[in-house]
Design an enzyme around this catalytic site. Structure first.
Site, mmCIF file in Angstrom:
data_model
loop_
_atom_site.group_PDB
_atom_site.id
_atom_site.type_symbol
_atom_site.label_atom_id
_atom_site.label_comp_id
_atom_site.label_asym_id
_atom_site.label_seq_id
_atom_site.Cartn_x
_atom_site.Cartn_y
_atom_site.Cartn_z
ATOM 1 N N SER A 67 0.820 -1.029 0.009
ATOM 2 C CA SER A 67 -0.003 0.004 -0.074
ATOM 3 C C SER A 67 0.749 1.253 0.017
ATOM 4 O O SER A 67 1.983 1.007 0.482
ATOM 5 C CB SER A 67 -0.931 0.004 1.141
ATOM 6 O OG SER A 67 -1.743 -0.946 1.416
HETATM 7 N N1 SAH Z 1 -1.382 -4.588 3.968
HETATM 8 C C1 SAH Z 1 -0.829 -4.721 2.806
HETATM 9 C C2 SAH Z 1 -1.694 -4.417 1.657
HETATM 10 C C3 SAH Z 1 -1.437 -5.567 0.621
HETATM 11 S S1 SAH Z 1 -2.518 -5.497 -0.741
HETATM 12 C C4 SAH Z 1 0.632 -4.224 2.775
HETATM 13 O O1 SAH Z 1 0.851 -3.318 3.673
HETATM 14 O O2 SAH Z 1 1.413 -4.513 1.826
HETATM 15 C C5 SAH Z 1 -4.033 -6.581 -0.140
HETATM 16 C C6 SAH Z 1 -3.696 -7.860 0.160
HETATM 17 O O3 SAH Z 1 -5.085 -8.853 0.749
HETATM 18 C C7 SAH Z 1 -3.302 -8.798 -0.836
HETATM 19 O O4 SAH Z 1 -2.051 -9.297 -0.469
HETATM 20 C C8 SAH Z 1 -4.436 -9.905 -1.100
HETATM 21 O O5 SAH Z 1 -3.662 -11.223 -1.571
HETATM 22 C C9 SAH Z 1 -4.959 -9.911 0.487
HETATM 23 N N2 SAH Z 1 -6.465 -10.493 0.489
HETATM 24 C C10 SAH Z 1 -7.348 -10.281 -0.465
HETATM 25 N N3 SAH Z 1 -8.301 -10.832 -0.246
HETATM 26 C C11 SAH Z 1 -8.158 -11.409 1.069
HETATM 27 C C12 SAH Z 1 -8.911 -12.104 2.003
HETATM 28 N N4 SAH Z 1 -10.161 -12.605 1.754
HETATM 29 N N5 SAH Z 1 -8.312 -12.740 3.063
HETATM 30 C C13 SAH Z 1 -6.856 -12.339 3.195
HETATM 31 N N6 SAH Z 1 -6.347 -11.742 2.397
HETATM 32 C C14 SAH Z 1 -6.777 -11.319 1.415
#
Ligand code: SAH
Length: 223
Positions: A67
């Protein structure tokens, strides 16, 4: 290859980034200190070394992103995190946001649905710094019933709706911060659980996240 060294150049760029995030409106000192402390370039491939401290999202593989620092700071500020609180994060991704929460001394539980990202984070040496950070492979729509209830819950993927199970796993007085689909973007919502188990909802700005998907994924999607 992941970089291993935190040089004066990186520290300087980090300071500039924190000033930028501050200028954009983030006031919480604990959030800003966490951003200043965490070497964001460790969370990216060394190809991103020069740009790791730009206020932008970057690809981390598997079609996912780390993010934007401003977004991380914004969500963390809304969550109003205090030391020793139990915080559940949905969407570990690069584990940068989880590290910000851990740096602020919360007891962090984070769930990722993509096995490859989960496995990568298990091998990520920097995270050993945080004994208060626990990572799980699973579906965030289910939350983490074994460890519930949580003081705070943070969703870092675009949710089609507010998952009922996450509301159930929140303590009275606790916050759920979640970006929920509104057109092509997501509206940041904060829900507070009231003593009668109803919720007070507040609406904030629009953001753009990768989608929150149902179920777990155990193979590369080729993106
Ligand atoms: N918090 C992260 C942002 C990652 S983007 C950071 O600091 O980098 C969002 C993430 O959510 C992705 O890795 C995706 O695979 C995950 N994601 C999407 N749907 C999800 C679900 N139902 N349960 C767990 N993770 C999920």
């Amino acid at each position: 290859m992941r970089p291993q060294e935190d040089t004066y150049m990186h520290k300087g760029l980090r300071k500039t980034l924190v000033d930028e995030v501050k200028r954009k409106g983030i006031r919480n000192e604990q959030v800003l200190s966490a951003l200043l402390a965490i070497p964001r370039h460790f969370f990216l491939d060394s190809a991103f070394d020069k740009v790791a401290y730009e206020d932008r999202a970057f690809p981390i593989g598997e079609g996912q992103t780390i993010s934007q620092p401003y977004t991380v700071a914004y969500q963390t500020e809304l969550l109003d995190v205090h030391p020793y609180e139990k915080v559940l994060e949905i969407g570990t991704g690069s584990a940068y946001q989880a590290s910000v929460l851990a740096e602020m001394k919360a007891q962090v539980y984070t769930i990722e649905r993509q096995k490859k990202l989960f496995d990568q984070n298990k091998l990520f040496a920097y995270l050993r710094k945080y004994p208060n950070l626990k990572m799980f492979y699973g579906d965030g729509f289910e939350g983490l019933p074994t460890y519930a209830p949580f003081d705070k819950i943070l969703v870092t993927a675009a949710a089609p709706r507010v998952p009922e199970k996450l509301l159930e796993q929140l303590k009275i007085g606790g916050y759920l911060v979640i970006p929920v689909d509104e057109g092509n973007l997501q509206r940041m919502l904060r829900l507070r659980k009231l003593p009668d188990n109803s919720f007070h909802e507040e609406k904030f700005d629009l953001f753009s996240f990768v989608p929150m998907l149902e179920g777990k994924q155990n193979h590369s999607n080729g993106i």
